[in-house]
Design a protein around this motif. Sequence first.
Motif, PDB file in Angstrom:
ATOM      1  N   TYR A  42       0.824  -1.209   0.000  1.00 25.14           N
ATOM      2  CA  TYR A  42       0.000   0.000   0.000  1.00 25.14           C
ATOM      3  C   TYR A  42       0.859   1.260   0.000  1.00 25.14           C
ATOM      4  O   TYR A  42       0.591   2.217  -0.742  1.00 25.14           O
ATOM      5  CB  TYR A  42      -0.918  -0.031   1.221  1.00 25.14           C
ATOM      6  CG  TYR A  42      -1.646   1.268   1.500  1.00 25.14           C
ATOM      7  CD1 TYR A  42      -2.634   1.730   0.636  1.00 25.14           C
ATOM      8  CD2 TYR A  42      -1.343   2.016   2.634  1.00 25.14           C
ATOM      9  CE1 TYR A  42      -3.307   2.913   0.892  1.00 25.14           C
ATOM     10  CE2 TYR A  42      -2.008   3.199   2.892  1.00 25.14           C
ATOM     11  CZ  TYR A  42      -2.989   3.645   2.019  1.00 25.14           C
ATOM     12  OH  TYR A  42      -3.643   4.822   2.284  1.00 25.14           O
ATOM     13  N   ARG A  43       1.900   1.246   0.824  1.00 26.58           N
ATOM     14  CA  ARG A  43       2.765   2.425   0.939  1.00 26.58           C
ATOM     15  C   ARG A  43       3.566   2.686  -0.336  1.00 26.58           C
ATOM     16  O   ARG A  43       4.077   3.792  -0.529  1.00 26.58           O
ATOM     17  CB  ARG A  43       3.700   2.260   2.133  1.00 26.58           C
ATOM     18  CG  ARG A  43       2.956   2.355   3.468  1.00 26.58           C
ATOM     19  CD  ARG A  43       3.774   1.851   4.626  1.00 26.58           C
ATOM     20  NE  ARG A  43       2.972   1.927   5.864  1.00 26.58           N
ATOM     21  CZ  ARG A  43       3.300   1.318   6.997  1.00 26.58           C
ATOM     22  NH1 ARG A  43       4.402   0.582   7.061  1.00 26.58           N
ATOM     23  NH2 ARG A  43       2.518   1.446   8.054  1.00 26.58           N
ATOM     24  N   PHE A  63      -2.637   6.825  10.007  1.00 32.36           N
ATOM     25  CA  PHE A  63      -3.124   8.174  10.306  1.00 32.36           C
ATOM     26  C   PHE A  63      -3.823   8.763   9.077  1.00 32.36           C
ATOM     27  O   PHE A  63      -3.257   8.782   7.988  1.00 32.36           O
ATOM     28  CB  PHE A  63      -1.968   9.091  10.713  1.00 32.36           C
ATOM     29  CG  PHE A  63      -1.315   8.720  12.009  1.00 32.36           C
ATOM     30  CD1 PHE A  63      -2.027   8.731  13.193  1.00 32.36           C
ATOM     31  CD2 PHE A  63       0.031   8.352  12.047  1.00 32.36           C
ATOM     32  CE1 PHE A  63      -1.424   8.396  14.393  1.00 32.36           C
ATOM     33  CE2 PHE A  63       0.646   8.020  13.236  1.00 32.36           C
ATOM     34  CZ  PHE A  63      -0.080   8.039  14.418  1.00 32.36           C
ATOM     35  N   GLU A  64      -5.043   9.257   9.278  1.00 34.20           N
ATOM     36  CA  GLU A  64      -5.755   9.979   8.225  1.00 34.20           C
ATOM     37  C   GLU A  64      -5.689  11.460   8.563  1.00 34.20           C
ATOM     38  O   GLU A  64      -6.227  11.907   9.581  1.00 34.20           O
ATOM     39  CB  GLU A  64      -7.203   9.506   8.134  1.00 34.20           C
ATOM     40  CG  GLU A  64      -7.330   8.074   7.633  1.00 34.20           C
ATOM     41  CD  GLU A  64      -8.761   7.676   7.366  1.00 34.20           C
ATOM     42  OE1 GLU A  64      -9.570   8.559   7.015  1.00 34.20           O
ATOM     43  OE2 GLU A  64      -9.079   6.484   7.522  1.00 34.20           O
ATOM     44  N   LEU A  65      -5.035  12.227   7.704  1.00 33.65           N
ATOM     45  CA  LEU A  65      -4.800  13.638   7.965  1.00 33.65           C
ATOM     46  C   LEU A  65      -6.056  14.458   7.689  1.00 33.65           C
ATOM     47  O   LEU A  65      -7.006  14.001   7.045  1.00 33.65           O
ATOM     48  CB  LEU A  65      -3.633  14.137   7.131  1.00 33.65           C
ATOM     49  CG  LEU A  65      -2.324  13.323   7.295  1.00 33.65           C
ATOM     50  CD1 LEU A  65      -1.212  13.944   6.475  1.00 33.65           C
ATOM     51  CD2 LEU A  65      -1.932  13.211   8.766  1.00 33.65           C
ATOM     52  N   GLU A  66      -6.043  15.680   8.173  1.00 31.20           N
ATOM     53  CA  GLU A  66      -7.228  16.536   8.108  1.00 31.20           C
ATOM     54  C   GLU A  66      -7.656  16.862   6.681  1.00 31.20           C
ATOM     55  O   GLU A  66      -8.825  17.178   6.425  1.00 31.20           O
ATOM     56  CB  GLU A  66      -6.954  17.829   8.873  1.00 31.20           C
ATOM     57  CG  GLU A  66      -5.732  18.585   8.388  1.00 31.20           C
ATOM     58  CD  GLU A  66      -5.345  19.733   9.312  1.00 31.20           C
ATOM     59  OE1 GLU A  66      -6.066  19.929  10.304  1.00 31.20           O
ATOM     60  OE2 GLU A  66      -4.323  20.404   9.047  1.00 31.20           O
ATOM     61  N   ASN A  67      -6.737  16.740   5.726  1.00 29.79           N
ATOM     62  CA  ASN A  67      -7.101  17.004   4.324  1.00 29.79           C
ATOM     63  C   ASN A  67      -7.591  15.750   3.609  1.00 29.79           C
ATOM     64  O   ASN A  67      -7.802  15.761   2.391  1.00 29.79           O
ATOM     65  CB  ASN A  67      -5.916  17.608   3.570  1.00 29.79           C
ATOM     66  CG  ASN A  67      -4.724  16.662   3.502  1.00 29.79           C
ATOM     67  OD1 ASN A  67      -4.773  15.533   4.001  1.00 29.79           O
ATOM     68  ND2 ASN A  67      -3.645  17.126   2.893  1.00 29.79           N
ATOM     69  N   GLY A  68      -7.743  14.654   4.362  1.00 29.57           N
ATOM     70  CA  GLY A  68      -8.232  13.408   3.781  1.00 29.57           C
ATOM     71  C   GLY A  68      -7.159  12.470   3.304  1.00 29.57           C
ATOM     72  O   GLY A  68      -7.446  11.336   2.905  1.00 29.57           O
ATOM     73  N   THR A  69      -5.907  12.889   3.336  1.00 26.59           N
ATOM     74  CA  THR A  69      -4.800  12.045   2.901  1.00 26.59           C
ATOM     75  C   THR A  69      -4.389  11.087   4.016  1.00 26.59           C
ATOM     76  O   THR A  69      -4.287  11.482   5.175  1.00 26.59           O
ATOM     77  CB  THR A  69      -3.586  12.909   2.509  1.00 26.59           C
ATOM     78  OG1 THR A  69      -3.968  13.817   1.487  1.00 26.59           O
ATOM     79  CG2 THR A  69      -2.436  12.036   2.009  1.00 26.59           C
ATOM     80  N   ALA A  70      -4.147   9.835   3.658  1.00 30.43           N
ATOM     81  CA  ALA A  70      -3.628   8.861   4.623  1.00 30.43           C
ATOM     82  C   ALA A  70      -2.111   8.885   4.587  1.00 30.43           C
ATOM     83  O   ALA A  70      -1.497   9.142   3.543  1.00 30.43           O
ATOM     84  CB  ALA A  70      -4.151   7.468   4.297  1.00 30.43           C
ATOM     85  N   ILE A  71      -1.494   8.616   5.716  1.00 31.77           N
ATOM     86  CA  ILE A  71      -0.037   8.701   5.804  1.00 31.77           C
ATOM     87  C   ILE A  71       0.650   7.776   4.800  1.00 31.77           C
ATOM     88  O   ILE A  71       1.686   8.112   4.222  1.00 31.77           O
ATOM     89  CB  ILE A  71       0.452   8.408   7.255  1.00 31.77           C
ATOM     90  CG1 ILE A  71       1.946   8.701   7.390  1.00 31.77           C
ATOM     91  CG2 ILE A  71       0.132   6.991   7.666  1.00 31.77           C
ATOM     92  CD1 ILE A  71       2.325  10.147   7.183  1.00 31.77           C
ATOM     93  N   GLY A  72       0.039   6.615   4.544  1.00 32.93           N
ATOM     94  CA  GLY A  72       0.641   5.693   3.587  1.00 32.93           C
ATOM     95  C   GLY A  72       0.727   6.249   2.187  1.00 32.93           C
ATOM     96  O   GLY A  72       1.634   5.897   1.420  1.00 32.93           O
ATOM     97  N   GLU A  73      -0.196   7.134   1.827  1.00 35.31           N
ATOM     98  CA  GLU A  73      -0.187   7.743   0.500  1.00 35.31           C
ATOM     99  C   GLU A  73       0.990   8.695   0.328  1.00 35.31           C
ATOM    100  O   GLU A  73       1.366   9.025  -0.798  1.00 35.31           O
ATOM    101  CB  GLU A  73      -1.498   8.474   0.256  1.00 35.31           C
ATOM    102  CG  GLU A  73      -2.727   7.567   0.268  1.00 35.31           C
ATOM    103  CD  GLU A  73      -4.020   8.351   0.221  1.00 35.31           C
ATOM    104  OE1 GLU A  73      -4.023   9.460  -0.365  1.00 35.31           O
ATOM    105  OE2 GLU A  73      -5.026   7.888   0.774  1.00 35.31           O
ATOM    106  N   HIS A 130      10.569   8.032   0.771  1.00 36.42           N
ATOM    107  CA  HIS A 130      11.312   8.914   1.674  1.00 36.42           C
ATOM    108  C   HIS A 130      10.836   8.741   3.118  1.00 36.42           C
ATOM    109  O   HIS A 130       9.700   8.320   3.358  1.00 36.42           O
ATOM    110  CB  HIS A 130      11.132  10.374   1.262  1.00 36.42           C
ATOM    111  CG  HIS A 130      11.752  10.696  -0.055  1.00 36.42           C
ATOM    112  ND1 HIS A 130      11.384  11.802  -0.796  1.00 36.42           N
ATOM    113  CD2 HIS A 130      12.709  10.067  -0.775  1.00 36.42           C
ATOM    114  CE1 HIS A 130      12.100  11.832  -1.915  1.00 36.42           C
ATOM    115  NE2 HIS A 130      12.906  10.787  -1.918  1.00 36.42           N
ATOM    116  N   GLY A 131      11.687   9.116   4.063  1.00 36.72           N
ATOM    117  CA  GLY A 131      11.271   9.182   5.445  1.00 36.72           C
ATOM    118  C   GLY A 131      10.382  10.391   5.666  1.00 36.72           C
ATOM    119  O   GLY A 131      10.338  11.310   4.836  1.00 36.72           O
ATOM    120  N   ILE A 132       9.651  10.378   6.768  1.00 33.97           N
ATOM    121  CA  ILE A 132       8.717  11.468   7.050  1.00 33.97           C
ATOM    122  C   ILE A 132       8.838  11.887   8.511  1.00 33.97           C
ATOM    123  O   ILE A 132       8.868  11.037   9.399  1.00 33.97           O
ATOM    124  CB  ILE A 132       7.255  11.049   6.770  1.00 33.97           C
ATOM    125  CG1 ILE A 132       7.051  10.769   5.277  1.00 33.97           C
ATOM    126  CG2 ILE A 132       6.271  12.112   7.241  1.00 33.97           C
ATOM    127  CD1 ILE A 132       5.671  10.221   4.951  1.00 33.97           C
TER     128      ILE A 132
END
Length: 516
Positions: free
Chosen positions: A74-75, A428-438, A444-446
């Motif tokens: 997925y990532r 984690f699902e971010l406030e803009n709707g993006t999931a961390i895996g995306e 890259h590291g985050i």
Amino acid sequence: MNDALKNNKSTQNNTIYDVIISGAGPVGLFLACELALAKCSVLILEKTEDPHSPLKQMPFGIRGLSAPTIEALYRRNLLNELEIHKHLKNPHQNAKQGAQRQVGHFAGIPFLEGDIDTSQWKYRLPGSTETSLISEMQELETVLARRAETLGVEIRRGLAITGFHQTADGITVQSGDQSFQGEWLVGCDGARSIVRKAGGFEFAGTEPEFTGYSTKVDIADPEKLSPGRVVTPSGMYMQSQPGYVVIQDFDGGAFHCSEKPITLEHVQEVLRRVSNTDVTISALHIATTWTDRARQATTYRNGRVLLAGDAAHIHAPLGGQGLNLGLGDAMNLGWKLAATIHEKAPEDLLDSYYTERHPIGAQVLDWSRAQVAIMGLSPEARALNAIIRDLISTRDGATYFAGRVWGIFTHYNLGGDHPLTGYSVPHFELENGTAIGELMHDGHGILLDFDRNASLKTLADKYGDQMKYVAARAKEQLGLSAVLIRPDGFIAWACDNNPDYSELQKAAARWFFNSK
């Protein structure tokens, strides 16, 4: 690489690859994808000319993917390319629905969906990828080969490695009368790995208890065999679908090791003895054997030569752990080897491949041995089997076994005080709707900053293109303030309150080279 070799790389007619990989199975292909994603030049040498085989297709090629593998695919934006799991029923699951649905097994002992308490896995957030999916070897190889070629990986088939020679600066690989130059060689060439043998790696472990058979047959009287997985006083047999029969014969692995031809008469004799029936096989179409031999390389690296997948560890295919273990090797090794090649790695980063993955491999080998032990024919094995059956029918027991089978507990000892350190990053699902895996498609590291702390951005900027800074709130943050995520998706550092900059800086320096 020294300056002379760098100059040769750009001026010689013969290409000098960053990495040569032996084996174009899923592990070799996934590793190649990870390396190419990080801008490394990669050559894969595969001994077979034709990538297609009935043994890679359903039902022989069926494989269960566990949580770490599903997360990894997925990532890297590969999960959506798999199709089989969308329409195929898991043959190890029963037809029942709801709480009584079988969702896995340990040594043939089922655990049920209703007995699993997923609330115990408090870091698995809503929307997480599945804990298990069905695929097949051919599907995985097709998807991964397509991605590898898109990224510029060169795949040469019909070329088996016959030997190699390494120096301090590089490695020369032989395939018959052809030779190839590279900086590194990785053996992903299976249980009988030529790279492992030629590299002088010790392969320590235990000898087999049984010979396993995977067969496609015509049965004249199929009603004589019971459906599903059947454990008998002589072994085990299972029909995943009509005519596809798996058998375990506790002969100490004698037949498999004899390398005798697998005849209709032999398979019928074994099936009759194990099933305690006079069942008749009228035709034998395909048959292969395997064992529960459990061995592991005592080191995964010798100079510029590394091992991954079955080349580094073998065990019985009970519970579908082998493929997942190998893909985990590839995900762990890829970014570390790439950073080493690009001279962006801390000095001992590559050593962490062995220190992290060898214990995981040892756990899987013991998990396999434990299953074999309770499937044995002795009174002691039967007694242990009964105890495990009792335990696996309890809520805590089913939760534990499911967590182990699905890889929920996969963990690296990375130090640090936070309980999340060393585990796969939650969904984690971010406030803009993006999931961390995306956000991890580029490898890259985050540095994920939930509190938008400007000082954290300054730290992330020091690491250039190795680390992305993401400042955003999430729907569920698990009480976290900030998280440092390695390129493979594992948490190197986490903080609940105000970040401890000294600990964060140590973690960043441990996994990323400060090039500014």
